[in-house]
Design a protein around this motif. Structure first.
Motif, PDB file in Angstrom:
ATOM      1  N   SER A   8       2.303   3.623  -4.742  1.00  0.00           N
ATOM      2  CA  SER A   8       1.091   4.331  -5.546  1.00  0.00           C
ATOM      3  C   SER A   8       0.783   3.098  -6.692  1.00  0.00           C
ATOM      4  CB  SER A   8       1.413   5.783  -6.195  1.00  0.00           C
ATOM      5  OG  SER A   8       2.580   5.751  -6.708  1.00  0.00           O
TER       6      SER A   8
ATOM      7  N   SER B 262       0.923  -1.301  -0.045  1.00  0.00           N
ATOM      8  CA  SER B 262      -0.110   0.006   0.218  1.00  0.00           C
ATOM      9  C   SER B 262       0.829   1.181  -0.096  1.00  0.00           C
ATOM     10  CB  SER B 262      -1.046  -0.100   1.083  1.00  0.00           C
ATOM     11  OG  SER B 262      -0.008   0.029   2.340  1.00  0.00           O
TER      12      SER B 262
ATOM     13  N   THR C   5      -6.362  -0.461  -1.207  1.00  0.00           N
ATOM     14  CA  THR C   5      -4.790  -0.140  -1.343  1.00  0.00           C
ATOM     15  C   THR C   5      -4.022  -1.607  -0.857  1.00  0.00           C
ATOM     16  OG1 THR C   5      -5.211   0.165   1.239  1.00  0.00           O
ATOM     17  CG2 THR C   5      -5.461   1.846  -0.182  1.00  0.00           C
TER      18      THR C   5
ATOM     19  N   GLU D 223      -3.837  -2.729   1.998  1.00  0.00           N
ATOM     20  CA  GLU D 223      -3.532  -2.828   3.283  1.00  0.00           C
ATOM     21  C   GLU D 223      -3.955  -3.785   4.463  1.00  0.00           C
ATOM     22  OE1 GLU D 223      -2.285   1.747   4.487  1.00  0.00           O
ATOM     23  OE2 GLU D 223      -4.320   1.315   3.766  1.00  0.00           O
TER      24      GLU D 223
END
Length: 187
Positions: free
Chosen positions: A5, A2, A128, A130
């Protein structure tokens, strides 16, 4: 992941996912578009605790997935393709395909997430990558098919602190119930 980009779900799950047993594969990016949460379901047809948890997860998914903007991806530990297909056909979500190269994806996920036993349900941020929680199985077991409790659980997951995917194994290992680890060792 994450932190970059350039993160894509393809980099985590592979370029395509199965939508049903023996059925077509679709691009991961298309299937994950608009989703907020990704739940990785580590399971197998030969595992009794998995067979007990899967119907609970199906009820939760059917009650909450659309409104909750979540998707589940099955990460199989089945030993044969027929075993996989027989088990996956009972699941309304997606799966990592059984084709060549998929074992590397599954092994990488298991290693990076610190999976030591099945069933395991890992919660990730779908946008993301995450890490959110390694306690998905316990959380879903508590709410089952109760839509209002499921909606509250999804809101809780969405509000939880995220950690970089690279730290997931540490976070997962630190939050798993030791009794469950012992039981899963012998499952």
């Amino acid at each position: 992941m994450s932190e970059s980009s350039s993160f894509t779900m393809d980099s985590l799950l592979g370029a395509k996912l199965l939508t049903k047993a023996g059925g077509p594969k679709k691009t991961t990016s298309e299937l994950m578009n608009g989703k907020d949460l990704l739940l990785l379901y580590f399971s197998a047809s030969w595992c009794p605790p998995c067979k007990a948890f899967s119907p609970i997860l199906v009820s939760f998914y059917n009650a909450c997935s659309k409104d909750g903007k979540l998707e589940i991806v099955y990460v199989s530990s089945d030993r044969t393709v027929p075993d996989f297909e027989g088990y996956f056909k009972k699941m309304p979500w997606l799966s990592i395909p059984t084709e060549e190269g998929s074992a590397a994806i599954k092994n990488a996920l298991s290693q990076k997430l610190g999976i030591q036993g099945i069933p395991a349900l890992i919660v990730l941020d779908a946008k993301t990558g995450e890490f959110i929680s390694a306690n998905g199985r316990e959380d879903v077991t508590k709410v089952g098919a109760d839509k209002s409790a499921g909606t509250a659980l999804i809101a809780k997951w969405k509000s939880m602190e995220r950690r970089p995917f690279s730290e997931a194994a540490q976070a997962a290992g630190g939050s798993q119930n030791p009794l469950i680890q012992i039981v899963m060792f012998f499952a």
